[in-house]
Motif scaffolding. Structure first.
Motif, PDB file in Angstrom:
ATOM      1  N   MET A  11       0.937  -1.129   0.019  1.00  0.00           N
ATOM      2  CA  MET A  11      -0.063  -0.012   0.037  1.00  0.00           C
ATOM      3  C   MET A  11       0.886   1.291   0.094  1.00  0.00           C
ATOM      4  N   LEU A  12       1.644   1.294   0.884  1.00  0.00           N
ATOM      5  CA  LEU A  12       2.796   2.414   0.826  1.00  0.00           C
ATOM      6  C   LEU A  12       3.383   2.878  -0.545  1.00  0.00           C
ATOM      7  N   CYS A  13       3.906   1.645  -0.747  1.00  0.00           N
ATOM      8  CA  CYS A  13       4.979   1.690  -2.267  1.00  0.00           C
ATOM      9  C   CYS A  13       4.089   2.229  -3.370  1.00  0.00           C
ATOM     10  N   GLY A  14       2.905   1.739  -3.371  1.00  0.00           N
ATOM     11  CA  GLY A  14       1.738   2.168  -4.422  1.00  0.00           C
ATOM     12  C   GLY A  14       1.564   3.456  -4.430  1.00  0.00           C
ATOM     13  N   ILE A  15       1.239   3.907  -3.204  1.00  0.00           N
ATOM     14  CA  ILE A  15       0.752   5.365  -2.903  1.00  0.00           C
ATOM     15  C   ILE A  15       1.935   6.201  -3.424  1.00  0.00           C
ATOM     16  N   LEU A  16       3.181   6.006  -2.847  1.00  0.00           N
ATOM     17  CA  LEU A  16       4.490   6.753  -2.840  1.00  0.00           C
ATOM     18  C   LEU A  16       4.588   6.706  -4.661  1.00  0.00           C
ATOM     19  N   GLY A  17       4.649   5.636  -5.302  1.00  0.00           N
ATOM     20  CA  GLY A  17       5.043   5.316  -6.593  1.00  0.00           C
ATOM     21  C   GLY A  17       4.140   6.174  -7.431  1.00  0.00           C
ATOM     22  N   GLY A  18       2.891   6.285  -7.138  1.00  0.00           N
ATOM     23  CA  GLY A  18       1.882   6.921  -7.951  1.00  0.00           C
ATOM     24  C   GLY A  18       1.945   8.406  -7.968  1.00  0.00           C
ATOM     25  N   ASN A  19       2.175   8.834  -6.602  1.00  0.00           N
ATOM     26  CA  ASN A  19       2.368  10.126  -6.498  1.00  0.00           C
ATOM     27  C   ASN A  19       3.564  10.609  -7.075  1.00  0.00           C
ATOM     28  N   ALA A  20       4.896   9.824  -6.828  1.00  0.00           N
ATOM     29  CA  ALA A  20       5.969  10.377  -7.324  1.00  0.00           C
ATOM     30  C   ALA A  20       6.135  10.410  -8.877  1.00  0.00           C
ATOM     31  N   TRP A  21       5.287   9.687  -9.512  1.00  0.00           N
ATOM     32  CA  TRP A  21       5.004   9.720 -10.955  1.00  0.00           C
ATOM     33  C   TRP A  21       4.403  10.884 -11.462  1.00  0.00           C
ATOM     34  N   LEU A  22       3.234  11.064 -10.690  1.00  0.00           N
ATOM     35  CA  LEU A  22       2.538  12.258 -11.124  1.00  0.00           C
ATOM     36  C   LEU A  22       3.212  13.554 -10.885  1.00  0.00           C
ATOM     37  N   LEU A  23       4.222  13.645  -9.840  1.00  0.00           N
ATOM     38  CA  LEU A  23       4.894  14.779  -9.488  1.00  0.00           C
ATOM     39  C   LEU A  23       5.921  14.967 -10.511  1.00  0.00           C
ATOM     40  N   ALA A  24       6.693  13.896 -11.307  1.00  0.00           N
ATOM     41  CA  ALA A  24       7.580  13.836 -12.144  1.00  0.00           C
ATOM     42  C   ALA A  24       6.975  14.382 -13.444  1.00  0.00           C
ATOM     43  N   GLN A  25       5.678  13.965 -13.804  1.00  0.00           N
ATOM     44  CA  GLN A  25       5.019  14.572 -14.939  1.00  0.00           C
ATOM     45  C   GLN A  25       4.647  16.069 -14.967  1.00  0.00           C
ATOM     46  N   ALA A  26       4.483  16.307 -13.510  1.00  0.00           N
ATOM     47  CA  ALA A  26       4.269  17.691 -13.511  1.00  0.00           C
ATOM     48  C   ALA A  26       5.460  18.679 -13.495  1.00  0.00           C
ATOM     49  N   VAL A  27       6.574  18.281 -12.990  1.00  0.00           N
ATOM     50  CA  VAL A  27       7.803  18.824 -13.134  1.00  0.00           C
ATOM     51  C   VAL A  27       8.327  18.882 -14.589  1.00  0.00           C
ATOM     52  N   ARG A  28       7.917  17.974 -15.343  1.00  0.00           N
ATOM     53  CA  ARG A  28       8.526  17.872 -16.704  1.00  0.00           C
ATOM     54  C   ARG A  28       7.877  18.950 -17.685  1.00  0.00           C
ATOM     55  N   ILE A  29       6.586  19.441 -17.309  1.00  0.00           N
ATOM     56  CA  ILE A  29       6.238  20.427 -18.119  1.00  0.00           C
ATOM     57  C   ILE A  29       6.673  21.835 -17.762  1.00  0.00           C
ATOM     58  N   GLY A  47      -5.293   7.616 -22.157  1.00  0.00           N
ATOM     59  CA  GLY A  47      -4.915   7.141 -23.260  1.00  0.00           C
ATOM     60  C   GLY A  47      -3.536   7.119 -23.394  1.00  0.00           C
ATOM     61  N   ARG A  48      -2.686   7.787 -22.563  1.00  0.00           N
ATOM     62  CA  ARG A  48      -1.349   7.723 -22.746  1.00  0.00           C
ATOM     63  C   ARG A  48      -0.679   6.727 -21.868  1.00  0.00           C
ATOM     64  N   PRO A  49       0.356   6.420 -22.102  1.00  0.00           N
ATOM     65  CA  PRO A  49       1.243   5.435 -21.163  1.00  0.00           C
ATOM     66  C   PRO A  49       1.491   5.914 -19.681  1.00  0.00           C
ATOM     67  N   ASP A  50       1.488   7.085 -19.590  1.00  0.00           N
ATOM     68  CA  ASP A  50       1.852   7.733 -18.112  1.00  0.00           C
ATOM     69  C   ASP A  50       0.639   7.507 -17.315  1.00  0.00           C
ATOM     70  N   GLY A  51      -0.481   7.560 -17.786  1.00  0.00           N
ATOM     71  CA  GLY A  51      -1.755   7.382 -17.099  1.00  0.00           C
ATOM     72  C   GLY A  51      -1.911   5.868 -16.753  1.00  0.00           C
ATOM     73  N   TYR A  52      -1.350   5.135 -17.526  1.00  0.00           N
ATOM     74  CA  TYR A  52      -1.599   3.749 -17.186  1.00  0.00           C
ATOM     75  C   TYR A  52      -0.623   3.223 -15.971  1.00  0.00           C
ATOM     76  N   ILE A  53       0.556   3.790 -16.140  1.00  0.00           N
ATOM     77  CA  ILE A  53       1.737   3.285 -14.915  1.00  0.00           C
ATOM     78  C   ILE A  53       1.148   4.203 -13.688  1.00  0.00           C
ATOM     79  N   VAL A  54       0.207   5.023 -13.697  1.00  0.00           N
ATOM     80  CA  VAL A  54       0.065   5.863 -12.329  1.00  0.00           C
ATOM     81  C   VAL A  54      -1.181   4.733 -11.920  1.00  0.00           C
ATOM     82  N   LEU A  55      -2.269   4.006 -12.978  1.00  0.00           N
ATOM     83  CA  LEU A  55      -3.143   3.280 -12.397  1.00  0.00           C
ATOM     84  C   LEU A  55      -2.532   2.036 -11.834  1.00  0.00           C
ATOM     85  N   PHE A  56      -1.434   1.774 -12.347  1.00  0.00           N
ATOM     86  CA  PHE A  56      -0.872   0.376 -11.930  1.00  0.00           C
ATOM     87  C   PHE A  56      -0.292   0.614 -10.686  1.00  0.00           C
TER      88      PHE A  56
END
Length: 76
Positions: A11-29, A47-56
């Motif tokens: 649970m902890l790894c999933g939440i941290l991983g999803g939030n970190a991926w979203l943050l990395a996408q936000a910083v990239r813009i 529809g983008r691969p980033d959305g599927y990774i966050v869902l994973f």
């Protein structure tokens, strides 16, 4: 006890991983490209691969929650 720790870790790894991926996408813009964080979410859409990774990652968190709850319900 082992399943409870395993579930909490998932649970902890999933939440941290999803939030970190979203943050990395936000910083990239580039700065100033979006007026707020909520306007950025269609860019990460499902529809983008980033959305599927966050869902994973969030699916891992849900599975970890289920495992931890089942471990709490079992009697030793």
């Amino acid at each position: 006890m082992k399943k409870l720790i395993f579930g909490c870790t998932l649970m902890l790894c999933g939440i941290l991983g999803g939030n970190a991926w979203l943050l990395a996408q936000a910083v990239r813009i580039e700065p100033g490209a979006w007026s707020s964080m909520t306007n950025m979410f269609p860019l990460i859409g499902f529809g983008r691969p980033d959305g599927y990774i966050v869902l994973f990652f969030y699916a891992i968190a849900i599975v970890g929650t289920v495992v931890a709850i089942q471990a709490l319900k079992t009697k030793n």
